[in-house]
Scaffold this motif. Sequence first.
Motif, PDB file in Angstrom:
ATOM      1  N   PRO A   1      15.659   4.185  -3.300  1.00  0.00           N
ATOM      2  CA  PRO A   1      16.802   5.093  -3.143  1.00  0.00           C
ATOM      3  C   PRO A   1      16.859   6.217  -4.172  1.00  0.00           C
ATOM      4  CG  PRO A   1      17.505   3.012  -4.101  1.00  0.00           C
ATOM      5  CD  PRO A   1      16.077   2.834  -3.718  1.00  0.00           C
ATOM      6  N   LYS A   2      16.179   6.053  -5.303  1.00  0.00           N
ATOM      7  CA  LYS A   2      16.327   7.045  -6.372  1.00  0.00           C
ATOM      8  C   LYS A   2      15.504   8.302  -6.157  1.00  0.00           C
ATOM      9  CE  LYS A   2      17.742   3.855 -10.000  1.00  0.00           C
ATOM     10  NZ  LYS A   2      17.485   3.347 -11.363  1.00  0.00           N
ATOM     11  N   ALA A   3      14.487   8.220  -5.314  1.00  0.00           N
ATOM     12  CA  ALA A   3      13.650   9.402  -5.075  1.00  0.00           C
ATOM     13  C   ALA A   3      12.934   9.262  -3.744  1.00  0.00           C
ATOM     14  CB  ALA A   3      12.627   9.565  -6.197  1.00  0.00           C
ATOM     15  N   PRO A   4      12.763  10.370  -2.999  1.00  0.00           N
ATOM     16  CA  PRO A   4      11.989  10.308  -1.754  1.00  0.00           C
ATOM     17  C   PRO A   4      10.519  10.052  -2.053  1.00  0.00           C
ATOM     18  CG  PRO A   4      12.509  12.589  -2.300  1.00  0.00           C
ATOM     19  CD  PRO A   4      13.230  11.734  -3.301  1.00  0.00           C
ATOM     20  N   LEU A   5       9.811   9.537  -1.059  1.00  0.00           N
ATOM     21  CA  LEU A   5       8.368   9.347  -1.226  1.00  0.00           C
ATOM     22  C   LEU A   5       7.663  10.695  -1.265  1.00  0.00           C
ATOM     23  CD1 LEU A   5       7.608   6.369   1.215  1.00  0.00           C
ATOM     24  CD2 LEU A   5       8.235   6.304  -1.214  1.00  0.00           C
TER      25      LEU A   5
ATOM     26  N   GLU B   1       0.843  -1.198   0.000  1.00  0.00           N
ATOM     27  CA  GLU B   1       0.000   0.000   0.000  1.00  0.00           C
ATOM     28  C   GLU B   1       0.875   1.243   0.000  1.00  0.00           C
ATOM     29  OE1 GLU B   1      -3.606   2.090   2.612  1.00  0.00           O
ATOM     30  OE2 GLU B   1      -2.681   0.211   3.273  1.00  0.00           O
ATOM     31  N   ARG B   2       0.558   2.176  -0.899  1.00  0.00           N
ATOM     32  CA  ARG B   2       1.350   3.397  -1.008  1.00  0.00           C
ATOM     33  C   ARG B   2       1.173   4.265   0.236  1.00  0.00           C
ATOM     34  NH1 ARG B   2       0.971   6.252  -6.609  1.00  0.00           N
ATOM     35  NH2 ARG B   2       2.276   4.423  -7.064  1.00  0.00           N
ATOM     36  N   GLN B   3       2.280   4.815   0.722  1.00  0.00           N
ATOM     37  CA  GLN B   3       2.228   5.686   1.891  1.00  0.00           C
ATOM     38  C   GLN B   3       1.465   6.967   1.561  1.00  0.00           C
ATOM     39  OE1 GLN B   3       3.357   5.239   5.059  1.00  0.00           O
ATOM     40  NE2 GLN B   3       3.800   3.147   4.454  1.00  0.00           N
ATOM     41  N   PRO B   4       0.496   7.347   2.398  1.00  0.00           N
ATOM     42  CA  PRO B   4      -0.173   8.632   2.185  1.00  0.00           C
ATOM     43  C   PRO B   4       0.780   9.784   2.460  1.00  0.00           C
ATOM     44  CG  PRO B   4      -0.860   7.686   4.276  1.00  0.00           C
ATOM     45  CD  PRO B   4       0.002   6.651   3.605  1.00  0.00           C
ATOM     46  N   ALA B   5       0.528  10.910   1.859  1.00  0.00           N
ATOM     47  CA  ALA B   5       1.390  12.082   2.057  1.00  0.00           C
ATOM     48  C   ALA B   5       1.249  12.597   3.488  1.00  0.00           C
ATOM     49  CB  ALA B   5       1.008  13.186   1.078  1.00  0.00           C
ATOM     50  N   PRO B   6       2.367  12.860   4.172  1.00  0.00           N
ATOM     51  CA  PRO B   6       2.278  13.505   5.485  1.00  0.00           C
ATOM     52  C   PRO B   6       1.620  14.877   5.328  1.00  0.00           C
ATOM     53  CG  PRO B   6       4.493  12.675   5.062  1.00  0.00           C
ATOM     54  CD  PRO B   6       3.748  12.602   3.768  1.00  0.00           C
ATOM     55  N   ARG B   7       0.816  15.241   6.307  1.00  0.00           N
ATOM     56  CA  ARG B   7       0.138  16.534   6.189  1.00  0.00           C
ATOM     57  C   ARG B   7       0.652  17.513   7.246  1.00  0.00           C
ATOM     58  NH1 ARG B   7      -3.974  13.348   8.756  1.00  0.00           N
ATOM     59  NH2 ARG B   7      -4.637  14.289  10.721  1.00  0.00           N
ATOM     60  N   PRO B   8       0.852  18.777   6.840  1.00  0.00           N
ATOM     61  CA  PRO B   8       1.298  19.781   7.813  1.00  0.00           C
ATOM     62  C   PRO B   8       0.241  19.976   8.881  1.00  0.00           C
ATOM     63  CG  PRO B   8       1.227  20.685   5.564  1.00  0.00           C
ATOM     64  CD  PRO B   8       0.645  19.317   5.517  1.00  0.00           C
ATOM     65  N   GLU B   9       0.656  19.987  10.136  1.00  0.00           N
ATOM     66  CA  GLU B   9      -0.308  20.065  11.224  1.00  0.00           C
ATOM     67  C   GLU B   9      -0.153  21.318  12.081  1.00  0.00           C
ATOM     68  OE1 GLU B   9      -1.030  16.720  14.367  1.00  0.00           O
ATOM     69  OE2 GLU B   9      -2.235  16.410  12.568  1.00  0.00           O
ATOM     70  N   ASN B  10       1.104  21.757  12.274  1.00  0.00           N
ATOM     71  CA  ASN B  10       1.302  22.907  13.149  1.00  0.00           C
ATOM     72  C   ASN B  10       2.675  23.515  12.914  1.00  0.00           C
ATOM     73  OD1 ASN B  10       0.614  24.730  15.231  1.00  0.00           O
ATOM     74  ND2 ASN B  10      -0.381  23.086  16.388  1.00  0.00           N
ATOM     75  N   SER B  11       2.815  24.765  13.311  1.00  0.00           N
ATOM     76  CA  SER B  11       4.105  25.449  13.234  1.00  0.00           C
ATOM     77  C   SER B  11       4.256  26.267  14.508  1.00  0.00           C
ATOM     78  CB  SER B  11       4.157  26.349  11.995  1.00  0.00           C
ATOM     79  OG  SER B  11       5.455  26.847  11.793  1.00  0.00           O
ATOM     80  N   LEU B  12       5.213  25.875  15.343  1.00  0.00           N
ATOM     81  CA  LEU B  12       5.371  26.479  16.664  1.00  0.00           C
ATOM     82  C   LEU B  12       6.538  27.464  16.625  1.00  0.00           C
ATOM     83  CD1 LEU B  12       4.964  23.204  18.767  1.00  0.00           C
ATOM     84  CD2 LEU B  12       3.190  24.716  17.834  1.00  0.00           C
ATOM     85  N   VAL B  13       6.284  28.701  17.039  1.00  0.00           N
ATOM     86  CA  VAL B  13       7.261  29.777  16.882  1.00  0.00           C
ATOM     87  C   VAL B  13       8.115  29.940  18.139  1.00  0.00           C
ATOM     88  CG1 VAL B  13       7.590  32.196  16.280  1.00  0.00           C
ATOM     89  CG2 VAL B  13       5.631  30.957  15.362  1.00  0.00           C
ATOM     90  N   HIS B  14       9.430  30.021  17.931  1.00  0.00           N
ATOM     91  CA  HIS B  14      10.396  30.294  18.984  1.00  0.00           C
ATOM     92  C   HIS B  14      10.994  31.686  18.771  1.00  0.00           C
ATOM     93  CE1 HIS B  14       9.920  25.974  19.090  1.00  0.00           C
ATOM     94  NE2 HIS B  14      10.687  25.871  20.162  1.00  0.00           N
TER      95      HIS B  14
END
Length: 423
Positions: free
Chosen positions: A378-382, A88-101
């Motif tokens: 190895p030839k390309a990232p998912l 089964e193909r891996q689903p795309a990770p989805r952006p969830e949050n961005s925490l500011v420092h």
Amino acid sequence: MEDEAPHVQVKFFTKQKQYSVPDTPFSVPADVDSKQLSRETEGSGDDSDQQVEFDFLLDGVFLRSSLGNILEEKDISFETVVELEYVERQPAPRPENSLVHDDWVSALQAAGQNILSGSYDNTIRLWSTEGEPLMTIPGHTAPVKCVAWIHQGEGEETSTFVTGSHDQTALLWRWHGDSNEVDCVHACRGHAGSVDCVAVGPTREKMCTGSWDKMLKLWSADCSTEEEQTDDTDRPNKKKKSSGFKTQTRVPILTLSGHSEAVSAVHWMDEKTVVTSSWDHTLRLWDLQQAVQSSLMQGSKVFLDISYSTLNGLIVAASADRHVRLYDPRSKDGAVVKCSFTSHTGWVVGVDWSPTREHLFISGSYDTVLKLWDSRSPKAPLYNMSGHEDKILAVDWSAPELMLSGGADNHLKIFHHSNTSPT
């Protein structure tokens, strides 16, 4: 008719039984790719209404071009019945949050429902995995370079963690979840340079630190205060004055030398073995019981990070030459580099294996991109995960569903990864 692509007989098989198809050969055009092959297996699965996409492997390597091209590369006859594994193909990770420092985010690690981060503003921060800020902790007098959970308490229980800094110390902390208060209980002193990496052992009783001073040190990770240690409170101590914490000085159990440049990363392989990477172009294995270096793997460039997987026994190493390499420390034939992953356009500064998927890992680079890889491709990232506006400095995949990256844009990015089905 002369231009018609030759056909190949293909047998499909899968280890994911819910998606199995009949074990009979299919005739497919040689110029077929993964998307077209996926249609051949569309009817598989328990729920025909659910569209499932697949990736295909020949001899354990993903198809990233046409089937015919792969057969030619591997010198396999078109007359052969080719066995293709599909997953089964891996689903795309989805952006969830961005925490500011307030400054660069240089260290991070998730555990349970919380995230620990370290910054160039000299502070440590605690967050919930939902992105809620829980606490900003002063204590170090210089940028924080590494953080690690020792024990993660449930709910309101006490948690413990360690942080390392340019100020040449590693500090041990207790966080009381019920009152949301923190105590710095021990200051580990002994390094003569920045403490750039820290790792806690499998039993959570010991920890190792690596430093710009080229040394690897072993320490107790015990955060209790009922032990005979030198009390800092009567000493003139800039750190104590700035933080207000009463801490005890801890000295190392063991110091190991061997690297000729800074130690960039350390990981435990088992209870008595750790692996380190260094700016001296080497990876080294250390036997902590015998207090000796047990193995050396020579590279060609500076190593900036490593990650060891207990699921597959392999090491991925991030390098200043923009490549990620896969090492097998068990190899006896001298060919310890099993594979190279080339896609980044800047220094690769962070790598981390999935804690639950033996083939998956992430990498982060000065090129601002976080990448999800499958070791069989190895030839390309998912997937490429963008969002940072400046170089990535640290990555973490300690929590199965959360991929984290910290950057020089002062942001900690959280990406959600589906962890519902095995690969």
